[in-house]
Design a protein around this motif. Sequence first.
Motif, short mmCIF file in Angstrom:
data_model
loop_
_atom_site.label_atom_id
_atom_site.label_comp_id
_atom_site.label_asym_id
_atom_site.label_seq_id
_atom_site.Cartn_x
_atom_site.Cartn_y
_atom_site.Cartn_z
N LEU A 213 -1.79 28.66 27.05
CA LEU A 213 -1.59 27.98 28.32
C LEU A 213 -2.92 27.52 28.92
CD1 LEU A 213 1.23 30.18 29.90
CD2 LEU A 213 1.42 28.02 28.65
N GLU A 214 -3.97 28.32 28.68
CA GLU A 214 -5.30 27.95 29.18
C GLU A 214 -5.75 26.59 28.65
OE1 GLU A 214 -7.53 31.24 27.75
OE2 GLU A 214 -7.66 32.20 29.72
N GLN A 215 -5.37 26.30 27.41
CA GLN A 215 -5.78 25.03 26.81
C GLN A 215 -5.22 23.85 27.62
OE1 GLN A 215 -7.93 24.96 24.35
NE2 GLN A 215 -7.88 27.19 24.09
N PHE A 216 -3.98 24.02 28.08
CA PHE A 216 -3.36 22.96 28.89
C PHE A 216 -3.97 22.92 30.29
CE2 PHE A 216 -0.13 24.08 25.72
CZ PHE A 216 0.24 22.83 25.25
N ALA A 217 -4.08 24.12 30.90
CA ALA A 217 -4.55 24.20 32.29
C ALA A 217 -5.95 23.61 32.42
CB ALA A 217 -4.54 25.66 32.75
N LEU A 223 3.13 21.11 31.93
CA LEU A 223 4.17 21.33 30.92
C LEU A 223 5.52 20.95 31.51
CD1 LEU A 223 3.21 24.85 29.45
CD2 LEU A 223 2.23 22.61 28.97
N THR A 224 6.42 20.40 30.69
CA THR A 224 7.77 20.07 31.18
C THR A 224 8.83 20.96 30.55
OG1 THR A 224 7.93 18.31 29.54
CG2 THR A 224 7.20 17.66 31.74
N ARG A 225 8.49 21.67 29.46
CA ARG A 225 9.41 22.64 28.86
C ARG A 225 8.59 23.62 28.05
NH1 ARG A 225 11.74 23.31 24.02
NH2 ARG A 225 10.64 21.45 23.32
N LEU A 226 8.94 24.90 28.14
CA LEU A 226 8.26 25.92 27.32
C LEU A 226 9.31 26.92 26.89
CD1 LEU A 226 5.93 27.73 26.24
CD2 LEU A 226 5.67 28.59 28.56
N VAL A 248 -0.67 11.47 22.93
CA VAL A 248 -1.74 11.97 22.04
C VAL A 248 -2.99 11.08 22.09
CG1 VAL A 248 -0.81 10.79 19.98
CG2 VAL A 248 -2.20 12.84 19.69
N ASN A 249 -2.84 9.81 22.47
CA ASN A 249 -4.00 8.92 22.58
C ASN A 249 -4.82 9.18 23.85
OD1 ASN A 249 -3.00 7.81 20.29
ND2 ASN A 249 -2.88 5.70 21.04
N ASP A 250 -4.25 9.91 24.83
CA ASP A 250 -5.01 10.25 26.04
C ASP A 250 -6.08 11.26 25.68
OD1 ASP A 250 -3.26 8.69 27.56
OD2 ASP A 250 -1.95 10.40 28.03
N GLU A 251 -7.28 11.08 26.23
CA GLU A 251 -8.39 11.99 25.91
C GLU A 251 -8.04 13.44 26.22
OE1 GLU A 251 -11.22 11.46 24.41
OE2 GLU A 251 -11.07 9.29 24.24
N ARG A 252 -7.42 13.68 27.39
CA ARG A 252 -7.16 15.07 27.78
C ARG A 252 -6.15 15.72 26.84
NH1 ARG A 252 -4.33 11.80 30.58
NH2 ARG A 252 -2.16 12.25 31.06
N VAL A 253 -5.22 14.90 26.31
CA VAL A 253 -4.23 15.44 25.36
C VAL A 253 -4.91 15.73 24.02
CG1 VAL A 253 -2.09 14.95 24.10
CG2 VAL A 253 -2.29 14.34 26.53
N GLY A 254 -5.77 14.80 23.58
CA GLY A 254 -6.51 15.01 22.33
C GLY A 254 -7.34 16.28 22.39
N GLU A 255 -8.05 16.48 23.51
CA GLU A 255 -8.88 17.69 23.68
C GLU A 255 -8.01 18.95 23.67
OE1 GLU A 255 -12.26 18.25 24.24
OE2 GLU A 255 -12.79 16.16 23.84
N THR A 256 -6.86 18.86 24.30
CA THR A 256 -5.95 20.02 24.35
C THR A 256 -5.46 20.35 22.94
OG1 THR A 256 -5.21 19.37 26.53
CG2 THR A 256 -3.78 20.90 25.36
N LEU A 257 -5.06 19.32 22.19
CA LEU A 257 -4.56 19.56 20.83
C LEU A 257 -5.66 20.17 19.95
CD1 LEU A 257 -2.34 16.39 20.29
CD2 LEU A 257 -1.57 18.74 20.64
N MET A 258 -6.90 19.71 20.14
CA MET A 258 -8.00 20.29 19.35
C MET A 258 -8.21 21.75 19.73
SD MET A 258 -10.91 17.46 18.66
CE MET A 258 -11.29 17.06 20.34
N LEU A 260 -5.93 23.79 20.90
CA LEU A 260 -4.80 24.54 20.33
C LEU A 260 -4.99 24.74 18.84
CD1 LEU A 260 -1.91 22.74 22.26
CD2 LEU A 260 -2.63 25.12 22.58
N ARG A 261 -5.50 23.71 18.18
CA ARG A 261 -5.71 23.80 16.72
C ARG A 261 -6.69 24.93 16.40
NH1 ARG A 261 -5.00 24.71 12.79
NH2 ARG A 261 -5.15 23.72 10.75
#
Length: 305
Positions: A213-217, A223-226, A248-258, A260-261
Amino acid sequence: MRYGYFGPAGTFTEMALLRLPGVEDVERVPIASVEAALEAVRDGSVDAAVVPIENSVEGGVSATLDALSSGADLVVVHEVLVPITFVLAARAGTTLADIRGVGSHPHAWAQVRHWMGARLPEATYVPCLSTAAAAAGLAGDDTAYEAAVCAPVAAQAHGLQVLAEDIGDNRSAVTRFVLVARPGRLPEPTGADKTSVVLFQADDHPGGLLELLEQFAARGINLTRLESRPTGDALGRYCFSIDFEGHVNDERVGETLMGLRRVCADVRFLGSYPRADGAVVEVRPGTRDTDFTAARAWLRGLRNG
Ligand SMILES: O=C(O)C(=O)Cc1ccccc1
């Protein structure tokens, strides 16, 4: 194009499919289960499939969540919201007093429980593959039930008599359906997008969920569903199925996915797609694309001395 859908004709899923843009040119292929519909996408017998994924009353549709989180990768490319209205349908001449069994899909039954408790407390629930399959059964004369809970169109299509209308316990029930395809070209970002992932952690440890959750925050992502779903490996082993705002093309989403990875054993990407409600994502200060690119340029400067 051929689109599979959780059928037969007359399911709520078919109604969702009919709301897709460009559907006039699409061949509709009814498939009797969610698992089989998604498998048909994987093996190429259809180009994409529509399945239910989330209900405002019952929550996530486990069959869909589980079929998406295992097997060959699939991605959501579109979502549709359908307001759900249930009727109680039976063969002509049937009265409420004749009804001993009621056939329907488990998600439909869960949404009419109070009505049934008040009006048909003795009736036994007979699980059916879908609401439309329950209605279709009544068109023959050999069923373990005398009435079906289904959509008005399914009752009409099978020439059934409607004994009660609008029997849902929650009049504002909405189901969310998704169009699922094999991975390929991503839908373009619209500014009102959502992304879905399934997260698998290497082990069970204190703060494990918090770590995710920290990665998103930290990147201002809502989040819309968990949901946690069993992985099936052992009791107590869960993965997390998550939808969140952004593409996924948004910078903040890309950073979050990285992020999480780095902290997950596996991240399954289930697509970025336009939100059905069109609600524009509110981007918090410090998390715009320009904030990320400026910060990256600043770091590059530090490193270059
Ligand atoms: O059985 C159907 O008609 C479906 O499409 C699944 C479903 C059941 C109940 C509410 C929403 C979707």
